[in-house]
Write a protein that holds these residues in place. Structure first.
Motif, PDB file in Angstrom:
ATOM      1  N   LEU A   1      78.662  92.693 165.029  1.00  0.00           N
ATOM      2  CA  LEU A   1      78.059  94.056 165.327  1.00  0.00           C
ATOM      3  C   LEU A   1      77.307  93.933 166.466  1.00  0.00           C
ATOM      4  N   GLU A   2      76.793  92.559 166.788  1.00  0.00           N
ATOM      5  CA  GLU A   2      76.053  92.341 168.036  1.00  0.00           C
ATOM      6  C   GLU A   2      76.930  92.124 169.168  1.00  0.00           C
ATOM      7  N   ASP A   3      77.992  91.561 168.999  1.00  0.00           N
ATOM      8  CA  ASP A   3      79.003  91.496 170.090  1.00  0.00           C
ATOM      9  C   ASP A   3      79.484  92.960 170.463  1.00  0.00           C
ATOM     10  N   ARG A   4      79.658  93.808 169.696  1.00  0.00           N
ATOM     11  CA  ARG A   4      80.185  95.273 169.831  1.00  0.00           C
ATOM     12  C   ARG A   4      79.219  96.104 170.703  1.00  0.00           C
ATOM     13  N   LEU A   5      77.606  95.710 170.290  1.00  0.00           N
ATOM     14  CA  LEU A   5      76.571  96.594 170.784  1.00  0.00           C
ATOM     15  C   LEU A   5      76.137  95.850 172.127  1.00  0.00           C
ATOM     16  N   GLY A   6      76.282  94.765 172.186  1.00  0.00           N
ATOM     17  CA  GLY A   6      75.899  94.115 173.393  1.00  0.00           C
ATOM     18  C   GLY A   6      74.571  93.385 173.603  1.00  0.00           C
ATOM     19  N   ALA A   7      74.007  93.192 172.355  1.00  0.00           N
ATOM     20  CA  ALA A   7      72.455  92.916 172.327  1.00  0.00           C
ATOM     21  C   ALA A   7      72.455  92.243 171.012  1.00  0.00           C
ATOM     22  N   ARG A   8      71.142  91.353 171.129  1.00  0.00           N
ATOM     23  CA  ARG A   8      71.118  90.636 169.873  1.00  0.00           C
ATOM     24  C   ARG A   8      70.250  91.530 168.971  1.00  0.00           C
ATOM     25  N   LEU A   9      70.462  91.501 167.658  1.00  0.00           N
ATOM     26  CA  LEU A   9      69.742  92.079 166.612  1.00  0.00           C
ATOM     27  C   LEU A   9      68.677  91.388 165.798  1.00  0.00           C
ATOM     28  N   LEU A  10      69.040  90.253 165.903  1.00  0.00           N
ATOM     29  CA  LEU A  10      67.830  89.338 164.942  1.00  0.00           C
ATOM     30  C   LEU A  10      67.741  88.038 165.800  1.00  0.00           C
TER      31      LEU A  10
ATOM     32  N   GLU B   1      80.985  98.415 158.344  1.00  0.00           N
ATOM     33  CA  GLU B   1      80.604  97.283 157.675  1.00  0.00           C
ATOM     34  C   GLU B   1      79.562  96.381 158.265  1.00  0.00           C
ATOM     35  N   GLY B   2      79.747  96.140 159.842  1.00  0.00           N
ATOM     36  CA  GLY B   2      78.654  95.370 160.284  1.00  0.00           C
ATOM     37  C   GLY B   2      77.277  96.145 160.279  1.00  0.00           C
TER      38      GLY B   2
ATOM     39  N   ARG C   1      79.189  86.875 159.805  1.00  0.00           N
ATOM     40  CA  ARG C   1      80.064  87.047 160.731  1.00  0.00           C
ATOM     41  C   ARG C   1      80.120  88.786 160.929  1.00  0.00           C
ATOM     42  N   GLY C   2      79.637  89.457 159.883  1.00  0.00           N
ATOM     43  CA  GLY C   2      79.552  90.853 160.274  1.00  0.00           C
ATOM     44  C   GLY C   2      78.394  91.367 161.245  1.00  0.00           C
ATOM     45  N   VAL C   3      77.332  90.666 161.150  1.00  0.00           N
ATOM     46  CA  VAL C   3      76.330  90.812 161.811  1.00  0.00           C
ATOM     47  C   VAL C   3      76.516  90.293 163.396  1.00  0.00           C
TER      48      VAL C   3
ATOM     49  N   PHE D   1      74.000  94.502 158.466  1.00  0.00           N
ATOM     50  CA  PHE D   1      72.762  94.374 159.357  1.00  0.00           C
ATOM     51  C   PHE D   1      71.574  94.940 158.526  1.00  0.00           C
ATOM     52  N   ALA D   2      71.883  96.417 157.906  1.00  0.00           N
ATOM     53  CA  ALA D   2      70.886  96.879 157.361  1.00  0.00           C
ATOM     54  C   ALA D   2      70.332  96.185 156.237  1.00  0.00           C
ATOM     55  N   LYS D   3      71.227  95.506 155.308  1.00  0.00           N
ATOM     56  CA  LYS D   3      70.681  94.865 154.105  1.00  0.00           C
ATOM     57  C   LYS D   3      69.819  93.516 154.658  1.00  0.00           C
TER      58      LYS D   3
END
Length: 306
Positions: A43-52, A8-9, A38-40, A13-15
Motif C-alpha cells: 500500500l505504501e508503494d502504491r500511495l508513494g508515501a510511508r504510513l508507519l 486488502e492493504g 507485505r500488505g502495508v 493498515f487500518a488494523k
C-alpha cells in the motif's frame, strides 16, 4: 498500476493503526505477520508515501498515515458490516426470489400453492415470471426456474421433481369423424396442431413397446406459444395435438379427450427445478426448493391408468 483500490492493504493498515502492532493485527485478522507486513508495504508503494515508522521496538503513524487512518478504519468497519449483513441474508430466509416458470404449469400448479409458502416465510417475496419461452437464468438475473423438459440444460444444476408423460390426444368427435390413426405415419395426413417451444422442435418421436422409433413432422392449421391455447381447438373436434400430462389428465379422465395411438409413447420428460449453481445457495432459495419439492414430487395430475 491496477485501477482497483487495494482494499486488502487498506484493511491491514487500518488494523495495524488500531492495534499499534503488526503481530496483534495479524492475530485479529487471522493471517501471518509477514502477510500484514507485505500488505502495508504494498500500500505504501502504491500511495508513494510511508504510513508507519517502524523500529524493532516501536511503531508510530506518520503524519500521512494519520491523515488516512480514520478513512481506512471506516472502510474496514463498512466491509465487516456488509459481510455480516450478507451472512444473515444467506442464513435466514429473507429477500426477493426471482422465479421463472412456464405459464400453464405456473398458473395451474405453482401459483395456487404460493400463498402457503408466503405465509410460512413472510420475509421472503417472489417475483414470478410466467412465460413458455425459456429464460437465461444467469443473463436475465433469475434465482431459479421450473422447466418442463426431457433433459434440462446441462450447464445448470437440476433437481427432477416429477416425471411428465406426453400424450397425443383428440376429441371423441374428431375420432368419430376422421377415424383413429392406426400407425404414426397416418399422422402426416392429419391436422396436427403445433407448440412453438417444444424442446425437439416440430418433430414427434414415437416409440412402441418393442423399441421401434418413428419420427413424424406434424403439420396443421394452428401453432401456439402456450399449450392451453391448443385445448379449445382439440375440444372443438378439428385436430390432434400433443399435450403434457399435467394439462391432458383432467380431459382424459372425464373423456373430453382420448389418446391417439395409445400403443405408442413419447419420451418421458420431467418437471425440473433448476438454478445457476448449488454452491452457497442462500436460505431463501433453499426453503423455496424444499417447499416445491414437497408439494410437487407426488403430483395429482399423474394418471393412474392410461
Amino acid at each position: 498500476m491496477s485501477k482497483m483500490p487495494d482494499f486488502e492493504g487498506l484493511a491491514m493498515f487500518a488494523k495495524v493503526a488500531e492495534e499499534r502492532s503488526f503481530a496483534a493485527a495479524a492475530r485479529v485478522m487471522g493471517v501471518s505477520v509477514a502477510t500484514v507486513s507485505r500488505g502495508v508495504s504494498r500500500l505504501e508503494d502504491r500511495l508513494g508515501a510511508r504510513l508507519l515508522n517502524r523500529t524493532s521496538r516501536q511503531l508510530a503513524l506518520t503524519e500521512f498515515g494519520r491523515s488516512i487512518a480514520e478513512s481506512a478504519s471506516q472502510l474496514y468497519r463498512d466491509a465487516e458490516e456488509t459481510e455480516g449483513m450478507a451472512r444473515e441474508l444467506s442464513s435466514q430466509p429473507k429477500g426477493l426470489v426471482r422465479l421463472a416458470i412456464p405459464m400453464t404449469f405456473g398458473l395451474k400448479w405453482v401459483a395456487p400453492i404460493l400463498p402457503e409458502f408466503l405465509q410460512a416465510y413472510p420475509e421472503v417475496s417472489i417475483d414470478l415470471h410466467l412465460a413458455d419461452a425459456s429464460v437465461d437464468l444467469i443473463g436475465d438475473g433469475f434465482d431459479a426456474a421450473i422447466r418442463i423438459a426431457v433433459l434440462p440444460d446441462s450447464s445448470l444444476v437440476a433437481r427432477r421433481l416429477a416425471p411428465v408423460s406426453r400424450y397425443l390426444v383428440a376429441s371423441p368427435a374428431y375420432l368419430e369423424r376422421f377415424g383413429h390413426p392406426e400407425r404414426p405415419q397416418d399422422l402426416e395426413s392429419r391436422n396436427c396442431l403445433g407448440y412453438a417451444y417444444r424442446a425437439q422442435n416440430d418433430v414427434w418421436r414415437l416409440h412402441d413397446k418393442a423399441g421401434t422409433e418413428v419420427s413424424v413432422t406434424p403439420t396443421g392449421s394452428l401453432r401456439v406459444t402456450n399449450v392451453d391455447a391448443l385445448v379449445p381447438a382439440l375440444l372443438s373436434g378439428i385436430a390432434i395435438a400433443e399435450l403434457p400430462e399435467f394439462v391432458a389428465s383432467e380431459y382424459l379422465r372425464d373423456g373430453r379427450l382420448q389418446r391417439v395411438l395409445p400403443d405408442w409413447s413419447m419420451q418421458l420428460g420431467g418437471v425440473y427445478l433448476v438454478t445457476p449453481s448449488a454452491r452457497t445457495r442462500p436460505a431463501k432459495i433453499d426453503v423455496l426448493f424444499d417447499f416445491l419439492i414437497r408439494k410437487l414430487s407426488n403430483p395429482s395430475w399423474q394418471l393412474t391408468a392410461t
